[in-house]
Design a protein around this motif. Structure first.
Motif, PDB file in Angstrom:
ATOM      1  N   VAL A  27       0.834  -1.199   0.000  1.00  0.00           N
ATOM      2  CA  VAL A  27       0.000   0.000   0.000  1.00  0.00           C
ATOM      3  C   VAL A  27       0.874   1.256   0.000  1.00  0.00           C
ATOM      4  O   VAL A  27       0.575   2.240  -0.688  1.00  0.00           O
ATOM      5  N   ALA A  28       1.967   1.224   0.739  1.00  0.00           N
ATOM      6  CA  ALA A  28       2.874   2.373   0.792  1.00  0.00           C
ATOM      7  C   ALA A  28       3.489   2.648  -0.577  1.00  0.00           C
ATOM      8  O   ALA A  28       3.725   3.807  -0.936  1.00  0.00           O
ATOM      9  N   THR A  29       3.740   1.595  -1.354  1.00  0.00           N
ATOM     10  CA  THR A  29       4.271   1.776  -2.704  1.00  0.00           C
ATOM     11  C   THR A  29       3.323   2.625  -3.540  1.00  0.00           C
ATOM     12  O   THR A  29       3.747   3.557  -4.238  1.00  0.00           O
ATOM     13  N   GLU A  30       2.039   2.336  -3.466  1.00  0.00           N
ATOM     14  CA  GLU A  30       1.046   3.122  -4.199  1.00  0.00           C
ATOM     15  C   GLU A  30       0.981   4.552  -3.675  1.00  0.00           C
ATOM     16  O   GLU A  30       0.891   5.506  -4.452  1.00  0.00           O
ATOM     17  N   GLU A  31       1.021   4.692  -2.369  1.00  0.00           N
ATOM     18  CA  GLU A  31       0.913   6.023  -1.754  1.00  0.00           C
ATOM     19  C   GLU A  31       2.108   6.894  -2.126  1.00  0.00           C
ATOM     20  O   GLU A  31       1.950   8.058  -2.523  1.00  0.00           O
ATOM     21  N   PHE A  32       3.318   6.350  -2.023  1.00  0.00           N
ATOM     22  CA  PHE A  32       4.514   7.117  -2.364  1.00  0.00           C
ATOM     23  C   PHE A  32       4.597   7.390  -3.862  1.00  0.00           C
ATOM     24  O   PHE A  32       5.070   8.450  -4.278  1.00  0.00           O
ATOM     25  N   SER A  33       4.147   6.437  -4.666  1.00  0.00           N
ATOM     26  CA  SER A  33       4.182   6.627  -6.116  1.00  0.00           C
ATOM     27  C   SER A  33       3.235   7.739  -6.547  1.00  0.00           C
ATOM     28  O   SER A  33       3.540   8.510  -7.459  1.00  0.00           O
TER      29      SER A  33
END
Length: 216
Positions: A27-33
């Motif tokens: 989920v953090a990957t999507e948020e940071f991206s």
């Protein structure tokens, strides 16, 4: 009249810390991206993973720590997948073709990761340079490409003196462009870059370009 019980939203199981951390990283990957490091909110990540900010900070210490873990996870996932291609078991040109196809498909399947790498480059590698553990992880693919080049030259199907880093850079750049510039290029040239047919044609074109570049 008795009020109906309010259903509580199920939370991530805390007795499986590895699974919990992987859910947070995904989920953090999507948020940071989507928002970059400064714009990303740990509150959003906690809500979407049905966990808590406290637990996220327990595992990753800080938002920056989570961001670094997301970067590390991207490269580990990519390199592990490349390692499983077993390129040494194939003739050199077949091995190179397989690597090109994989790289194109991987970037198309992990568009969030591509945007993450773009965001880190916009910061001039500010955070990734603090991760010395990435060098041995990333050297694996360069060594694999080096062996392909050596075997190809020995078999007379590839020219001598090919720089493995330069060759892999070309493969990665051509694969990366289809994601990093997808929207602007599609609009400017009214060109389809997202359909299955367009992706297959582009993959074939990239493969042809790379194979021609290594020929004698």
């Amino acid at each position: 009249m008795k009020k109906p019980a309010v259903k509580k939203r199920p939370r991530t199981r805390t007795n499986d810390p590895d699974r919990t951390q992987q859910d947070i990283i995904a989920v953090a990957t999507e948020e940071f991206s989507e928002h970059g490091l400064s714009g990303a909110r740990v509150d959003n990540i906690a809500e979407r993973t049905r966990t808590s900010k406290r637990m996220i900070y327990y595992y990753f210490k800080s938002k920056e720590g989570l961001y670094l873990e997301v970067l590390t996870n991207y490269y580990k996932t990519l390199r592990n997948a490349e390692r499983n291609l077993n390129l040494d078991d194939l003739p050199p040109l077949e091995a190179l073709t397989k690597l090109v196809h994989f790289t194109v498909d991987f970037h198309n399947a992990h568009a969030d990761d591509v945007r993450l790498v773009i965001a880190e480059n916009m910061q001039r590698g500010r955070f990734i340079k603090t991760l010395p553990s990435l060098e041995p992880i990333n050297s694996v693919v360069i060594n694999a490409v080096r062996r392909i080049c050596e075997r190809g030259a020995a078999a007379g199907v590839m020219r001598d003196g090919i720089d493995p880093i330069d060759l892999y850079m070309s493969i990665a750049a051509l694969s990366f462009f289809n994601i990093s510039n997808r929207y602007t290029f599609s609009i400017i040239f009214n060109h389809d870059m997202e359909s299955a047919e367009a992706l297959e044609k582009r993959k074939a074109s990239i493969t042809d370009t790379i194979l021609r570049s290594v020929g004698r």
